[in-house]
Scaffold this motif. Sequence first.
Motif, PDB file in Angstrom:
ATOM      1  N   ALA A 164      49.904  60.068  27.649  1.00  0.00           N
ATOM      2  CA  ALA A 164      50.368  60.323  26.282  1.00  0.00           C
ATOM      3  C   ALA A 164      51.875  60.516  26.349  1.00  0.00           C
ATOM      4  O   ALA A 164      52.368  61.273  27.186  1.00  0.00           O
ATOM      5  CB  ALA A 164      49.691  61.553  25.696  1.00  0.00           C
ATOM      6  N   ARG A 165      52.579  59.804  25.496  1.00  0.00           N
ATOM      7  CA  ARG A 165      54.044  59.877  25.506  1.00  0.00           C
ATOM      8  C   ARG A 165      54.539  60.125  24.087  1.00  0.00           C
ATOM      9  O   ARG A 165      53.937  59.677  23.102  1.00  0.00           O
ATOM     10  CB  ARG A 165      54.653  58.563  26.023  1.00  0.00           C
ATOM     11  N   GLY A 166      55.656  60.803  24.013  1.00  0.00           N
ATOM     12  CA  GLY A 166      56.249  61.070  22.722  1.00  0.00           C
ATOM     13  C   GLY A 166      57.760  61.057  22.805  1.00  0.00           C
ATOM     14  O   GLY A 166      58.340  61.383  23.847  1.00  0.00           O
ATOM     15  N   MET A 167      58.397  60.660  21.710  1.00  0.00           N
ATOM     16  CA  MET A 167      59.849  60.740  21.596  1.00  0.00           C
ATOM     17  C   MET A 167      60.196  61.291  20.226  1.00  0.00           C
ATOM     18  O   MET A 167      59.559  60.968  19.220  1.00  0.00           O
ATOM     19  CB  MET A 167      60.510  59.362  21.775  1.00  0.00           C
ATOM     20  N   LEU A 168      61.204  62.132  20.217  1.00  0.00           N
ATOM     21  CA  LEU A 168      61.684  62.754  18.985  1.00  0.00           C
ATOM     22  C   LEU A 168      63.184  62.578  18.905  1.00  0.00           C
ATOM     23  O   LEU A 168      63.886  62.706  19.907  1.00  0.00           O
ATOM     24  CB  LEU A 168      61.303  64.232  18.997  1.00  0.00           C
ATOM     25  N   LEU A 169      63.667  62.253  17.711  1.00  0.00           N
ATOM     26  CA  LEU A 169      65.098  62.280  17.416  1.00  0.00           C
ATOM     27  C   LEU A 169      65.316  63.261  16.280  1.00  0.00           C
ATOM     28  O   LEU A 169      64.552  63.290  15.312  1.00  0.00           O
ATOM     29  CB  LEU A 169      65.611  60.897  17.005  1.00  0.00           C
ATOM     30  N   GLN A 170      66.366  64.059  16.400  1.00  0.00           N
ATOM     31  CA  GLN A 170      66.645  65.066  15.377  1.00  0.00           C
ATOM     32  C   GLN A 170      68.135  65.113  15.089  1.00  0.00           C
ATOM     33  O   GLN A 170      68.958  65.166  16.010  1.00  0.00           O
ATOM     34  CB  GLN A 170      66.162  66.438  15.840  1.00  0.00           C
ATOM     35  N   GLN A 171      68.456  65.072  13.794  1.00  0.00           N
ATOM     36  CA  GLN A 171      69.857  65.154  13.394  1.00  0.00           C
ATOM     37  C   GLN A 171      70.290  66.616  13.406  1.00  0.00           C
ATOM     38  O   GLN A 171      69.623  67.484  12.830  1.00  0.00           O
ATOM     39  CB  GLN A 171      70.045  64.555  12.004  1.00  0.00           C
ATOM     40  N   VAL A 190      70.741  55.130  15.300  1.00  0.00           N
ATOM     41  CA  VAL A 190      69.909  55.541  16.436  1.00  0.00           C
ATOM     42  C   VAL A 190      68.418  55.419  16.117  1.00  0.00           C
ATOM     43  O   VAL A 190      67.613  55.102  16.998  1.00  0.00           O
ATOM     44  CB  VAL A 190      70.251  56.975  16.914  1.00  0.00           C
ATOM     45  N   THR A 191      68.033  55.635  14.866  1.00  0.00           N
ATOM     46  CA  THR A 191      66.607  55.533  14.521  1.00  0.00           C
ATOM     47  C   THR A 191      66.149  54.083  14.428  1.00  0.00           C
ATOM     48  O   THR A 191      65.024  53.765  14.816  1.00  0.00           O
ATOM     49  CB  THR A 191      66.301  56.276  13.210  1.00  0.00           C
ATOM     50  N   VAL A 192      67.013  53.198  13.939  1.00  0.00           N
ATOM     51  CA  VAL A 192      66.657  51.781  13.886  1.00  0.00           C
ATOM     52  C   VAL A 192      66.457  51.229  15.295  1.00  0.00           C
ATOM     53  O   VAL A 192      65.516  50.458  15.552  1.00  0.00           O
ATOM     54  CB  VAL A 192      67.743  50.973  13.132  1.00  0.00           C
ATOM     55  N   LEU A 193      67.308  51.624  16.226  1.00  0.00           N
ATOM     56  CA  LEU A 193      67.133  51.191  17.607  1.00  0.00           C
ATOM     57  C   LEU A 193      65.822  51.732  18.186  1.00  0.00           C
ATOM     58  O   LEU A 193      65.118  51.030  18.914  1.00  0.00           O
ATOM     59  CB  LEU A 193      68.313  51.656  18.460  1.00  0.00           C
ATOM     60  N   ALA A 194      65.475  52.974  17.850  1.00  0.00           N
ATOM     61  CA  ALA A 194      64.232  53.564  18.349  1.00  0.00           C
ATOM     62  C   ALA A 194      63.010  52.821  17.812  1.00  0.00           C
ATOM     63  O   ALA A 194      61.980  52.738  18.496  1.00  0.00           O
ATOM     64  CB  ALA A 194      64.167  55.039  17.965  1.00  0.00           C
ATOM     65  N   GLU A 195      63.126  52.266  16.612  1.00  0.00           N
ATOM     66  CA  GLU A 195      62.012  51.522  16.018  1.00  0.00           C
ATOM     67  C   GLU A 195      61.672  50.255  16.807  1.00  0.00           C
ATOM     68  O   GLU A 195      60.594  49.695  16.657  1.00  0.00           O
ATOM     69  CB  GLU A 195      62.334  51.149  14.565  1.00  0.00           C
TER      70      GLU A 195
END
Length: 297
Positions: A164-171, A190-195
């Motif tokens: 199970a893997r997870g990634m979070l981005l927070q402003q 940064v969120t578009v790249l993560a998509e």
Amino acid sequence: MGMSDFSQRFLFDDSDVRGELVSLGESYTHVLAKHPYPEPVAQLLGEMLAAAALLVGTLKFEGLLILQARSSGAVPLLMVECSSERELRGIARYHADQVTADAGLRELMPEGMLTLTVDPRNGQRYQGIVALDGINLSACLSDYFATSEQLPTRFWLNADGRRARGMLLQQLPAERIKDAEARAASWQHVTVLAETLSAEEQLGLDNETLLHRLYHEEPLRLFDPQPLKFRCSCSRDRSAKALVSLGQQDAEQLLREHDGTVVIDCQFCNQRYSFDAADVAQLFAGGGVQTPSDTRH
């Protein structure tokens, strides 16, 4: 990296954005080993375990974070706990005859609601409610943070029954970029790249490779990993306290109804705690339960 279960924080040097990565292997296996979950349920439970570990990383508190989802569908209950010591446990309740292959969140948990509880050892409890009306758990949690007054936060969660893997981005609050328009553009970038991250990449790549693939043109710092592990918080003492809460009359009635032995099962880890008549008498006499009676087996 030797650990199979850890979280790892990263920080963009030129923008007000932080990130967190979570990898679960052994702890996820421990959770799944306790119950014979169908694959779609195991995957959803893995995503929620990863989400809880990510959320604990965003909070500065001592205590417990609880994610509890309820629905009218094939999975009426999904519950995960992660402590500030990064100890995880989780459970799902499901109707096996209603779980279809490749079922997603909407099929498994229609009309679902997720309650997010922060239960600090000292201080006030906090609860938030998340409607499970998104395409997946990642979308539901991201939407919740987008509509709340908290910092904008995005989630990417995947599980396959083994990992199970997870990634979070927070402003973060404005510090490096003060201009509102430039700040919004940086967050979108940064969120578009993560998509562009695929499930296969997230499950298969190590953190350094994953971040390089997404952000090789962005200066960022990857911090030391923090270990995560499976641990159930059940104990004989907690089970005894539950028995005491019934009162002596009801506890003794349970003994009569169950041939002289009351058995309390932990739903999370399947541990069983047995109390016979001598245990119950000792318990209500104030003797405690750490030393079971000689007749208990």
